[in-house]
Scaffold this motif. Sequence first.
Motif, PDB file in Angstrom:
ATOM      1  N   TYR A  93     -12.697 -41.133   2.947  1.00 12.52           N
ATOM      2  CA  TYR A  93     -13.680 -41.750   2.064  1.00 12.52           C
ATOM      3  C   TYR A  93     -14.055 -43.126   2.572  1.00 12.52           C
ATOM      4  O   TYR A  93     -13.216 -43.921   2.950  1.00 12.52           O
ATOM      5  CB  TYR A  93     -13.109 -41.844   0.648  1.00 12.52           C
ATOM      6  CG  TYR A  93     -14.020 -42.556  -0.297  1.00 12.52           C
ATOM      7  CD1 TYR A  93     -15.166 -41.934  -0.773  1.00 12.52           C
ATOM      8  CD2 TYR A  93     -13.773 -43.849  -0.691  1.00 12.52           C
ATOM      9  CE1 TYR A  93     -16.024 -42.580  -1.627  1.00 12.52           C
ATOM     10  CE2 TYR A  93     -14.623 -44.514  -1.548  1.00 12.52           C
ATOM     11  CZ  TYR A  93     -15.744 -43.875  -2.013  1.00 12.52           C
ATOM     12  OH  TYR A  93     -16.595 -44.521  -2.856  1.00 12.52           O
TER      13      TYR A  93
ATOM     14  N   THR B 170     -20.116 -45.468   1.042  1.00 10.32           N
ATOM     15  CA  THR B 170     -20.852 -44.240   0.790  1.00 10.32           C
ATOM     16  C   THR B 170     -20.880 -43.981  -0.711  1.00 10.32           C
ATOM     17  O   THR B 170     -19.841 -44.014  -1.353  1.00 10.32           O
ATOM     18  CB  THR B 170     -20.161 -43.046   1.495  1.00 10.32           C
ATOM     19  OG1 THR B 170     -20.082 -43.328   2.886  1.00 10.32           O
ATOM     20  CG2 THR B 170     -20.933 -41.756   1.267  1.00 10.32           C
TER      21      THR B 170
ATOM     22  N   ILE C 248     -20.675 -42.291  -4.237  1.00  6.87           N
ATOM     23  CA  ILE C 248     -19.880 -41.171  -4.719  1.00  6.87           C
ATOM     24  C   ILE C 248     -20.828 -40.105  -5.255  1.00  6.87           C
ATOM     25  O   ILE C 248     -21.719 -40.387  -6.040  1.00  6.87           O
ATOM     26  CB  ILE C 248     -18.915 -41.629  -5.815  1.00  6.87           C
ATOM     27  CG1 ILE C 248     -17.900 -42.617  -5.227  1.00  6.87           C
ATOM     28  CG2 ILE C 248     -18.193 -40.442  -6.438  1.00  6.87           C
ATOM     29  CD1 ILE C 248     -17.014 -43.277  -6.242  1.00  6.87           C
TER      30      ILE C 248
ATOM     31  N   GLU D 226     -12.724 -37.696  -0.422  1.00  8.46           N
ATOM     32  CA  GLU D 226     -13.994 -37.607  -1.144  1.00  8.46           C
ATOM     33  C   GLU D 226     -13.798 -36.915  -2.492  1.00  8.46           C
ATOM     34  O   GLU D 226     -14.331 -37.359  -3.511  1.00  8.46           O
ATOM     35  CB  GLU D 226     -15.032 -36.869  -0.316  1.00  8.46           C
ATOM     36  CG  GLU D 226     -16.385 -36.822  -1.006  1.00  8.46           C
ATOM     37  CD  GLU D 226     -17.438 -36.096  -0.195  1.00  8.46           C
ATOM     38  OE1 GLU D 226     -17.099 -35.082   0.466  1.00  8.46           O
ATOM     39  OE2 GLU D 226     -18.590 -36.526  -0.226  1.00  8.46           O
TER      40      GLU D 226
END
Length: 85
Positions: free
Chosen positions: A2, A6, A8, A69
């Motif tokens: 993760y 970036t 979510i 992620e």
Amino acid sequence: MYDIFTPIKEYDVATQFSIFPSYLQESIKQYKIGEEKAKTGKYFGYDNDFCQLQSDINIAEVSGDITSEQAWALRHNVLGIINRI
């Protein structure tokens, strides 16, 4: 892994639920039950449910049962945790 930069993704826990390990499935279920009980104002175990789910997400992530992620998507979409810098 993760990346904190970036965004979510919105994560549909219902469709992904069956791929999670059984201990994480149970923890999510108990958290959701506790969340509903807490709305009545007569349930005081909600903090424990939150902490248990957060712990199980961490365990699943570190042990490789779920990806980073997926872990952050669960934290964000189920627990309401927002990752800020």
